[in-house]
Every structure is written in structure tokens, then in C-alpha cells.
Design a protein around this motif. Sequence first.
Motif, mmCIF file in Angstrom:
data_model
loop_
_atom_site.group_PDB
_atom_site.id
_atom_site.type_symbol
_atom_site.label_atom_id
_atom_site.label_comp_id
_atom_site.label_asym_id
_atom_site.label_seq_id
_atom_site.Cartn_x
_atom_site.Cartn_y
_atom_site.Cartn_z
ATOM 1 N N ALA A 1 12.489 1.818 -9.736
ATOM 2 C CA ALA A 1 13.399 0.830 -8.901
ATOM 3 C C ALA A 1 12.923 0.603 -7.529
ATOM 4 O O ALA A 1 13.271 -0.422 -6.948
ATOM 5 C CB ALA A 1 15.035 1.885 -8.772
ATOM 6 N N LEU A 2 12.167 1.688 -7.090
ATOM 7 C CA LEU A 2 11.517 1.213 -5.804
ATOM 8 C C LEU A 2 10.559 0.118 -5.970
ATOM 9 O O LEU A 2 10.399 -0.535 -4.884
ATOM 10 C CB LEU A 2 10.774 2.525 -5.360
ATOM 11 N N LEU A 3 9.790 0.255 -6.949
ATOM 12 C CA LEU A 3 8.664 -0.739 -6.958
ATOM 13 C C LEU A 3 9.407 -2.180 -7.190
ATOM 14 O O LEU A 3 9.043 -3.284 -6.600
ATOM 15 C CB LEU A 3 7.806 -0.696 -8.344
ATOM 16 N N GLY A 4 10.679 -2.219 -8.016
ATOM 17 C CA GLY A 4 11.208 -3.450 -8.316
ATOM 18 C C GLY A 4 11.892 -4.073 -6.833
ATOM 19 O O GLY A 4 11.819 -5.091 -6.628
ATOM 20 N N ALA A 5 12.462 -2.954 -6.100
ATOM 21 C CA ALA A 5 12.907 -3.454 -4.759
ATOM 22 C C ALA A 5 12.013 -4.056 -4.057
ATOM 23 O O ALA A 5 11.994 -5.026 -3.154
ATOM 24 C CB ALA A 5 13.777 -2.412 -4.318
ATOM 25 N N GLY A 6 10.875 -3.255 -3.567
ATOM 26 C CA GLY A 6 9.746 -3.571 -2.756
ATOM 27 C C GLY A 6 9.077 -4.994 -3.227
ATOM 28 O O GLY A 6 8.847 -5.880 -2.303
ATOM 29 N N PHE A 7 9.052 -5.504 -4.270
ATOM 30 C CA PHE A 7 8.622 -6.628 -4.852
ATOM 31 C C PHE A 7 9.435 -7.759 -4.577
ATOM 32 O O PHE A 7 9.302 -9.043 -4.334
ATOM 33 C CB PHE A 7 8.013 -6.609 -6.397
ATOM 34 N N TYR A 8 10.945 -7.410 -4.876
ATOM 35 C CA TYR A 8 12.005 -8.264 -4.584
ATOM 36 C C TYR A 8 11.955 -8.681 -3.130
ATOM 37 O O TYR A 8 12.043 -9.936 -2.759
ATOM 38 C CB TYR A 8 13.102 -7.556 -4.993
ATOM 39 N N LEU B 1 0.819 -1.094 -0.165
ATOM 40 C CA LEU B 1 -0.025 0.201 0.011
ATOM 41 C C LEU B 1 0.841 1.232 -0.073
ATOM 42 O O LEU B 1 0.715 2.334 -0.737
ATOM 43 C CB LEU B 1 -0.958 0.215 1.135
ATOM 44 N N GLY B 2 1.762 1.411 0.803
ATOM 45 C CA GLY B 2 2.715 2.324 0.995
ATOM 46 C C GLY B 2 3.649 2.688 -0.315
ATOM 47 O O GLY B 2 3.832 3.554 -0.947
ATOM 48 N N LEU B 3 4.161 1.138 -0.922
ATOM 49 C CA LEU B 3 4.929 1.269 -2.208
ATOM 50 C C LEU B 3 4.046 1.665 -3.257
ATOM 51 O O LEU B 3 4.425 2.674 -4.168
ATOM 52 C CB LEU B 3 5.154 -0.133 -2.323
ATOM 53 N N GLY B 4 2.972 1.400 -3.249
ATOM 54 C CA GLY B 4 1.659 1.940 -4.472
ATOM 55 C C GLY B 4 1.535 3.254 -4.381
ATOM 56 O O GLY B 4 1.435 3.930 -5.468
ATOM 57 N N TYR C 1 4.505 5.105 -5.437
ATOM 58 C CA TYR C 1 4.717 4.976 -6.955
ATOM 59 C C TYR C 1 3.865 5.748 -7.717
ATOM 60 O O TYR C 1 4.185 6.833 -8.826
ATOM 61 C CB TYR C 1 4.566 3.436 -7.338
ATOM 62 N N PHE C 2 2.530 5.770 -7.324
ATOM 63 C CA PHE C 2 1.601 6.541 -8.281
ATOM 64 C C PHE C 2 1.653 7.875 -8.074
ATOM 65 O O PHE C 2 1.457 8.879 -8.638
ATOM 66 C CB PHE C 2 0.225 5.988 -8.000
#
Length: 96
Positions: A56-63, A21-24, A27-28
Motif C-alpha cells: 500500500a505504501l509503495l502504491g501510494a508513493g507511486f500514485y 529512495l526513502g520509499l524503497g 519497502y525493502f
Amino acid sequence: MSDLTAMPLPILLALCFLGGLGLGYAYFAAMRATADMIVRGGSPLLALALTLGRLALLGAGFYLAVLAGGLALLAALAGVLVAKSLMVRQAKRATP
């Protein structure tokens, strides 16, 4: 680094959902700032930096979510999608 799978599953899924939720939201919000910058004629380099940073933030969070397992990844993705729908709803209310 501690083993994330040792945490009880409901707590892990709740944390991954809140993290998503925070990541999204981040991102948006960065995507909206980038779009505003492009429309208003801002710095193209700053727009590019925001784009690369949010990816990069989204990729790191999903990783990190992948390291916790498949269900944790789905919970993080659900958080990102909920953040997206909340921000789209907020944008629709703001436009006359």
C-alpha cells in the motif's frame, strides 16, 4: 492541494528521487522484516499486515509521483531501485 507541476523540473525530480529512495528503503526493510519473521516462525498475521502495508505504501508513493508527471514517476522508480541495490549490497557484506 498544490499543483506539483508548477515546481521547477530539477527540484521536482530531485524530490521525487529522494522520496523514492526513502520509499524503497522502507519497502525493502519491511520485506526483510517479513522474511525474518516467516523464517523464525513469527506471527503470520503480522507478516501479512507488513506485506499489505508495504504494498500500500509503495502504491501510494507511486500514485503521488504519477500526479507529478511521467518524469517524476521515473525519478521515484530510480530512487526505489537505488535503495534496493544499496540494501542488497549491505546484505551481501553482512553475510560471511
